[in-house]
Motif scaffolding. Structure first.
Motif, mmCIF file in Angstrom:
data_model
loop_
_atom_site.group_PDB
_atom_site.id
_atom_site.type_symbol
_atom_site.label_atom_id
_atom_site.label_comp_id
_atom_site.label_asym_id
_atom_site.label_seq_id
_atom_site.Cartn_x
_atom_site.Cartn_y
_atom_site.Cartn_z
ATOM 1 N N CYS A 180 0.845 -1.198 0.000
ATOM 2 C CA CYS A 180 0.000 0.000 0.000
ATOM 3 C C CYS A 180 0.879 1.246 0.000
ATOM 4 O O CYS A 180 1.792 1.353 0.815
ATOM 5 C CB CYS A 180 -0.881 -0.013 1.254
ATOM 6 S SG CYS A 180 -1.724 1.554 1.561
ATOM 7 N N GLN A 182 0.340 4.114 1.025
ATOM 8 C CA GLN A 182 0.210 4.964 2.204
ATOM 9 C C GLN A 182 0.914 4.400 3.433
ATOM 10 O O GLN A 182 1.505 5.144 4.213
ATOM 11 C CB GLN A 182 -1.272 5.187 2.529
ATOM 12 C CG GLN A 182 -1.968 6.035 1.479
ATOM 13 C CD GLN A 182 -3.347 6.452 1.953
ATOM 14 O OE1 GLN A 182 -3.493 7.150 2.955
ATOM 15 N NE2 GLN A 182 -4.358 6.013 1.234
ATOM 16 N N CYS A 183 0.831 3.061 3.632
ATOM 17 C CA CYS A 183 1.376 2.497 4.870
ATOM 18 C C CYS A 183 2.460 1.447 4.656
ATOM 19 O O CYS A 183 3.175 1.097 5.598
ATOM 20 C CB CYS A 183 0.252 1.899 5.716
ATOM 21 S SG CYS A 183 -0.564 0.507 4.909
ATOM 22 N N CYS A 209 -5.839 -2.687 1.081
ATOM 23 C CA CYS A 209 -5.100 -2.483 2.332
ATOM 24 C C CYS A 209 -6.043 -2.685 3.513
ATOM 25 O O CYS A 209 -7.220 -2.336 3.438
ATOM 26 C CB CYS A 209 -4.510 -1.077 2.365
ATOM 27 S SG CYS A 209 -3.725 -0.678 3.939
ATOM 28 N N HIS A 212 -6.458 1.118 4.552
ATOM 29 C CA HIS A 212 -6.760 2.155 3.567
ATOM 30 C C HIS A 212 -7.650 1.690 2.426
ATOM 31 O O HIS A 212 -7.857 2.418 1.462
ATOM 32 C CB HIS A 212 -5.466 2.751 3.025
ATOM 33 C CG HIS A 212 -4.607 3.347 4.109
ATOM 34 N ND1 HIS A 212 -3.481 2.723 4.603
ATOM 35 C CD2 HIS A 212 -4.744 4.482 4.828
ATOM 36 C CE1 HIS A 212 -2.949 3.454 5.558
ATOM 37 N NE2 HIS A 212 -3.695 4.522 5.735
HETATM 38 ZN ZN LIG Z 1 -2.409 1.120 3.747
#
Ligand SMILES: [Zn+2]
Length: 482
Positions: A180, A182-183, A209, A212
């Motif tokens: 992901c 974002q993370c 995710c 997310h």
């Molecule tokens: Zn994520």
């Protein structure tokens, strides 16, 4: 009565076919005539290494040294630090899908570099010095970011149907993890990761995710998205990429347990029509076995704790940072050990229990630790005797990469079968060829028993023109009394 041999090994199919272990490379070397050979070794960098890991790495450096003399070509070692090993795995509390963060995603580049520095840098530097072999280090994260690796991966995606059952024989679902953005967490088994589009420019994956929700990842040769491939798939892409080299022969060094898994990689290579001349050359190193006969693994330590290890397992075997002395001392002992295994293919292409390795290590020469670090050169008996008697004070070699390390003041050990003599380098002089060399070096200091013409003829019987073309190094030496 002669002493009983250190090692006793039964014959095996492979050992029976070989005089020396390095002969494994000979068919490809003959067919390909490479300009250089790189020994490739990959290691998961999840904490302190155990003996099995260091054994593979030591073998890579030692074989590089042996191959350089044997074939003769330039050789080096390439170390792949697998920073895509799972650092943490968690379960989605609702769907129970497993998610993982790699070492790279958990620790970042700086954290990974620190791990490498802590556990491997000094070890490799010491191996490199002791074997006069250069090495390069790259992480999996570096590897997957290179356009060549990504392009190779995309080519395999075009034929995923032909390879997926080889890479995942039980269910046919190949695990491509796209973390992901974002993370950094990715589905461990890629349950909900789908290839949604593929064309000549690249691929698009969709995944989910746990924090997310759904996301999409584009992969093309030039972009920076992260592609984490499961072990077999990563090896397929890496080996296909390396086998494209025309000048360099890449030799994969792998622990013996890999021999079984490589059947599947070979199936996938075959499905992609890899020609025989492009099949990878692999050398499987001895497995280190726990008393149960299972591969030595750090899970022994995890499961039982440091105080509950089987008595056969010495603490340094499971965590090599526990070796009681310094890195050079450890490396010299390992190089001696692997050198002994390499004396006969019967000893090398087999496994060893920790107890047996402990016994062998205990029997290493008592003076190993007292022997100063020195450059080493093999030499014919007639020249060896002239050096040992102090009559020969100049040694002549072609100027390959290993000679570049020689410095005035360094120790240089000459070896001839079981004999050796220690010298100190008094000077280094470099020349374009042997003729120019003899214009400056006194003929009698190279060999007091032969004329210049005889010596030139002898030297050129040893070194063919393409070796002489590397240039010539004259090494002034004096005996060192011990
Ligand atoms: Zn994520």
């Amino acid at each position: 009565m002669s002493a009983s041999p250190l090692l006793i090994s039964p014959n095996s199919v492979l050992a029976n076919a070989l005089l020396r272990s390095i002969d494994m490379l000979r068919p490809r070397v003959h067919a390909m005539r490479p300009r250089r050979i790189e020994f490739v070794v990959g290691t998961q960098i999840n904490g302190a290494p155990h003996l099995g890991t260091n054994l593979v790495q030591t073998t890579a450096f030692l074989l590089a040294k042996i191959a350089r003399r044997e074939f003769p070509v330039e050789t080096s070692v390439r170390f792949g630090a697998l920073d895509n090993a799972p650092y943490e795995v968690i379960l989605d509390p609702e769907t129970h899908h497993a998610y993982q963060a790699t070492y790279f995603h958990a620790l970042g580049k700086a954290g990974v570099d620190e791990l490498i520095d802590t556990y491997y840098r000094a070890f490799f530097d010491s191996l490199s010095e002791a074997t006069a072999t250069d090495y390069a280090l790259e992480t999996y994260t570096d590897q997957q970011s290179s356009p060549a690796f990504r392009a190779e991966f995309l080519r395999t995606l075009e034929r995923l149907d032909e390879i997926r059952w080889w890479l995942a024989p039980s269910h046919g679902v190949v695990h491509v993890r796209v973390p992901c953005p974002q993370c950094g967490w990715a589905e461990k088994r890629a349950d909900r990761t789908k290839l949604v589009h593929l064309d000549e420019d690249g691929a698009r994956f969709a995944a989910v995710c746990l924090d997310h929700g759904p996301y999409e990842i584009d992969v093309d040769p030039e972009n920076r998205t992260y592609v984490d491939l499961a072990t077999l798939y990563r090896n397929l892409v890496k080996e296909r990429l390396l086998m494209r080299g025309n000048d360099t022969l890449y030799v994969m060094l792998k622990g013996g347990d890999w021999a079984f898994g490589c059947q599947l990689v070979d199936g996938a290579l075959g499905a992609l029509d890899a020609p025989g001349t492009r099949m990878p050359i692999r050398i499987f190193t001895p497995q280190v076995l726990a008393p149960t006969g299972a591969k030595l693994s750090k899970s022994l330590l995890r499961d039982r704790g440091k105080d509950a290890l089987p008595t056969d397992v010495e603490p340094w075997m499971i965590d090599t940072t526990q070796w009681p002395r310094d890195t050079d001392h450890y490396v010299d002992a390992l190089l001696w050990l692997v050198g002994e295994l390499l004396t006969d293919p019967k000893h090398f292409f087999r496994s060893f229990t920790v107890k047996e390795l402990g016994r062998i290590m205990t029997n290493r020469p008592a003076d190993l630790a007292q022997r100063p670090r020195a450059h080493e050169m093999g030499i014919y008996k007639r020249y060896f005797d002239l050096i040992a008697s102090g009559e020969k004070t100049t040694e002549i070699r072609v100027d390959d990469s290993s000679r570049k390390r020689l410095k005035e003041g360094d120790l240089l050990r000459f070896k001839c079968r079981d004999e050796e003599v220690l010298t100190r380098i008094t000077r280094i002089a470099r020349y374009a060829d042997f003729d120019e060399m003899f214009e400056h070096e006194p003929v009698s200091s190279v060999n007091p028993t032969a004329s210049r013409e005889d010596q030139l003829r002898n030297i050129r019987e040893i070194y063919p023109p393409e070796r002489e073309a590397l240039g010539v190094v004259a090494i002034g030496i004096e005996l060192v009394g011990l």
